[in-house]
Design an enzyme around this catalytic site. Structure first.
Site, short mmCIF file in Angstrom:
data_model
loop_
_atom_site.label_atom_id
_atom_site.label_comp_id
_atom_site.label_asym_id
_atom_site.label_seq_id
_atom_site.Cartn_x
_atom_site.Cartn_y
_atom_site.Cartn_z
CG ASP A 77 24.25 12.03 2.57
OD1 ASP A 77 24.74 12.36 1.48
OD2 ASP A 77 23.64 12.82 3.31
CG HIS A 134 25.44 15.70 0.37
ND1 HIS A 134 24.65 15.02 1.25
CD2 HIS A 134 25.01 16.99 0.40
CE1 HIS A 134 23.77 15.84 1.79
NE2 HIS A 134 23.97 17.05 1.29
CB SER A 182 22.83 19.03 3.54
OG SER A 182 21.89 18.58 2.60
#
Length: 845
Positions: free
Chosen positions: A141, A196, A354
């Site tokens: 990520d 994220h 996600s």
């Protein structure tokens, strides 16, 4: 004996699990004497045994080979039944994290307006295991906040590396990769580039039961941090592939990928194949465009590898959200307003697939902690097979369900289904076949859970060597039932080999069954491999260029090597073609396209035909969003008047906004005979308003009365329209007739749907079919919106025939506020092909 697991909030229950190595069976007919026990012990080589107070019931303790013991007992005519001895849960393990009550995805009690139980059953799963430090989860990520209060102490440490000494101590090619690697910056700084990655890591494996913040599904798996993204939010396929290989080579059992692209990536494909060979499982987000990934694939979620599970989204009311795919995604998991550890050093909510994928990754780690010998295929189908089936997720994935951690950990594993014994290719046509076989039984006699399919030209590598095997969206029927599966859009004059097998809910796979067949050649009036500029084409904005192609090295492209510009209109026009010798002419071509994946986006490809040399044009189909890799498309030309002067036109049309993309790739364009071929599809839908806001008119739809557009459109599976038509309930002159072009004579299931705009009772639907007309009254209420509602099964005729293949809505009988004319679905149940169809036809008249 019932074993009770009492949750006390301090970790998993430690009471003896009654299922570990124990079998329970019942002797038919009478009480079991001491002599009977001795007999069973000798005959079946049992360990210690004990009678229960229930007549005839016996527990066998400390069984080393449960499968063999069960098989032996079940074969004994004196044994009524035999099964694994399971415990029954009384209460759940609850962590002491103060914000756990906000995490509906783990335990939904109705907080925030949710449906109690619409969660992943985490507390019950924690009674069985909270994970293992030996099962490493790799988070590929944007890097992770290593000092987050709920992530500190949860990060993987490379035991072979000495920190900050500038030496590659373990010889893996990476210097000081103590917690992972940053493939974008090519260094060991795996801290957060964006938030994220921290959010994703916290969802998969935040520290739990530590009195701080939140919990996560997996309390113990170390998190390997692999950063690939630039601060602008993009990564390259090569960096992501390198991260996958790193994870495989450095001990990860599970990889989470909360990212993707609409383009088919060869390097990611090969990296995932590498992971498959290494026994590594991937949980991959499906994307957030609210699209059907069967029609608009999103990669790597839509790769068909045994070790990869594409994850769609669900809400706290067990409704669908974000991308979905009946044939391309495995299951759904919570993805809307989930609560988790966030960057920077805080907590909060977020939405997107996600955040669904790391829940699946974390639960996968729990399963491997409990059953470390499972391979990735078993884990994938275990997670799919134990998903909770709920109406709001039906047809949104292969399983049609939402992740259930407890079920994945507690399912009985009695062995694989029987192999398919009679696979055959039936009704073979130039562009496909229909496979038929008898549904095999699972161990225990019931139906299997899934089918899996491989197919390839027999001249290629053998089917067994194919790395990708796709789940079949049709679930197995009761054993002995004749199953069929349409395989359309194959190449004429080609020999194919197909492999099919059944799998159970525990993830066990039967051996593949094989069949070989050859598609015959088709009469053809035009066949262009698009490797040289054929004289038939006039290109205006298209070029024959190198790049993605189905065959050869060239394909027709509207913007080779670059993105098209706003306002573009590019045309590729071909003709004249004499289609008069063809009974059922078909246009086929291979297509890949990239248009912006946005709502209200006007960029598209239009395919059109002209019977009069280009004086008038008839639209055959529109294509929007993305489709990759090149896929064979077949369009019927039956409704274009037979002509010696037929022209075909491909038009790329871009709107004036700033959003653009890569455009269109066309290859292997052909006009050929469709008579005596298999259907080119098994489902047809008619919507009153398309994605671009254009009302569908004759011949597909015909209206009487004053209908108006309304945005309260149904979002039932595979619809793409942007609105519906509405009229006041009770308007006597208001009707809407839906007349599809059906791909074959056959039996069709007919479904209708409506969205939230509807509010009416006693809406009349009339189905016109080969046996006459059938009328139904249905209500249109918000409580059953966005779902397909079955009217029945009917014999209908090939082509567009209002009298024998249409559905009519009448608002005049309705009461309430307003009636919606939205969409009708025609699903092929049984095609009538060849002489054997006569008996089917008579049976429905």
């Amino acid at each position: 004996m019932l074993m009770l697991a009492l949750g006390c909030g301090i970790g998993p229950n430690t009471a003896r699990a009654a299922s570990s190595g124990e079998v329970i069976f019942r002797v038919a007919g009478s009480e079991v004497t001491k002599l009977d026990l001795d007999h069973f012990q000798r005959t079946h080589r049992l360990g210690s045994v004990r009678r229960l107070r229930m007549p005839g019931a016996v527990i066998v303790a400390h069984t080393s080979d449960i499968s063999a013991t069960l098989a032996s007992l079940k074969a004994d005519p004196d044994v009524e039944w035999a099964t694994i001895h399971r415990r029954v849960e009384l209460a759940d393990t609850l962590p002491n994290d103060p914000l756990f009550a906000n995490q509906w995805q783990l335990r939904n009690t109705g907080q925030s307006g949710g449906t109690p139980g619409a969660d992943i059953r985490a507390p019950a799963a924690w009674d069985l295991t909270t994970g293992s430090a030996s099962v490493i989860l790799a988070i590929i990520d944007t890097g992770t906040e290593l000092t987050h209060p709920d992530l500190a102490g949860r990060i993987w440490v490379n035991a072979g590396e000495i920190p900050a000494n500038g030496i590659d101590d373990d010889g893996n090619g990476f210097v000081d990769d103590v917690n992972g690697w940053n493939f974008y910056a090519e260094n060991n700084n795996v801290g957060p580039v964006l938030g994220h990655g921290t959010n994703v890591a916290g969802l998969a494996g935040a520290a739990s039961n530590n009195g701080i913040g939140v919990a996560s599904p997996n309390w113990n798996s170390p998190l390997m941090i692999l950063s690939c993204f630039a601060p602008e939010g993009f990564a390259t396929e090569a960096d992501l592939a390198e991260a996958i290989v790193y994870a495989c080579n450095n001990g990860a059992r599970i990889i989470n990928g909360s990212w993707g692209t609409p383009g088919y990536s060869l390097v990611l494909r090969d990296a995932i194949a590498y992971a498959r060979e290494k026994g590594v499982f991937l949980s991959i987000a499906a994307g957030n465009f609210h699209f059907d990934t069967d029609a608009h694939p999103y990669y790597p979620a839509c790769f068909g590898f045994d070790n990869l599970l594409g994850v769609s989204g669900s809400t706290n009311r067990d409704e669908w959200i974000f991308n979905y795919g009946r044939a391309t995604l495995g299951l759904s998991a919570p993805a809307s307003g989930v609560y988790f550890a966030r960057y920077p050093s805080t907590y909060g909510t977020g939405s997107g697939t996600s955040y669904a994928a790391p829940l699946v990754a974390g639960v996968g780690g729990l399963v491997l902690a409990r059953e470390p010998l499972l391979d990735p295929l078993q884990l994938k189908y275990r997670l799919m097979g134990t998903a909770d089936l709920v109406p709001g997720l039906s047809e949104r994935s292969v399983s049609g369900g939402r992740l259930n951690a407890h079920a994945a950990l507690s399912i009985s594993d009695l062995g694989p289904p029987e192999p398919v014994q009679d696979l055959s290719a039936d009704s073979i046509g130039p562009s496909g076949t229909i496979l038929r076989w008898s549904a095999p039984p699972d161990t225990g006699g019931g139906p299997a859970a899934f089918y899996q399919l491989k197919i390839a030209p027999a001249t290629d590598a053998t089917t067994e060597a194919l790395q990708q095997a796709y789940p079949v969206w049709k679930r197995p029927s009761q054993p002995g039932t004749t199953e069929w599966l349409l395989i359309p859009n194959l190449e004429p004059g080609t020999t194919y080999r197909v492999a099919l097998r059944a799998l159970d809910s525990a993830g066990n796979a039967a051996p593949f069954a094989y069949a070989t067949f050859a598609t015959p050649a088709a009469a053809t009036v035009f066949d262009d491999p698009c490797d040289t500029t054929a004289s038939a084409w006039i290109a205006n904005g298209f070029e024959l260029a190198g790049g993605d192609a189905h065959s050869g090295a060239l394909s027709w492209q509207d913007s080779p090597g670059v993105q098209y510009t706003s306002g573009t209109v590019a045309m590729l026009t071909g003709g004249p073609f004499d289609v008069r010798p063809l009974v059922r002419p078909r246009l086929s071509f291979y297509l890949q396209h990239f248009f912006p994946n946005r709502f209200a986006e006007g960029d598209r490809l239009e395919v059109e035909a002209s019977p009069d040399g280009g004086a008038t044009w008839q639209r055959l189909r529109r294509f929007r969003a993305s489709l990759s890799p090149l896929r064979r498309i077949t369009l019927p030309l039956d409704e274009v008047p037979a002509s010696p002067n037929l022209f075909i036109r491909f038009r790329v049309i871009a709107d004036a906004n700033q959003f653009v993309d890569d455009g269109v790739y066309l290859d292997d364009i052909r006009i050929s005979e469709g008579a005596n071929d298999v259907p080119y599809t098994e489902e047809v839908m008619v919507e009153t308003v398309d994605f671009f806001g254009e009302v569908t008119t004759a011949p597909e739809c015909h209206y009487t009365g004053n209908w108006a557009q309304d945005p309260g459109k149904s979002s039932a599976p595979r619809l793409e329209g942007g609105a519906a038509l509405v009229v006041a309930a009770g308007t006597s002159e208001a009707t809407a007739r839906f007349t599809p072009f059906l791909p074959t004579d056959g039996i069709f299931r007919v479904y209708v749907t409506h969205g939230y705009a509807a509010n009416a009772t006693n809406v009349t639907w009339t189905v016109h079919h080969d046996g006459g007309s059938s009328t139904f009254l249905r209500n249109q209420q918000s409580g059953d919106a966005h779902r397909w509602h079955l009217l029945g099964e009917f014999v209908m005729r090939y082509g567009r025939d209002p009298a024998r293949g249409s559905v009519e809505l009448n608002a005049g009988t309705a009461s309430g506020v307003q009636v919606t004319a939205d969409a009708v679905r025609f699903e092929l149940v049984q095609p009538f092909l060849g002489p054997s169809s006569v008996s089917h036809w008579e049976g429905y008249e």
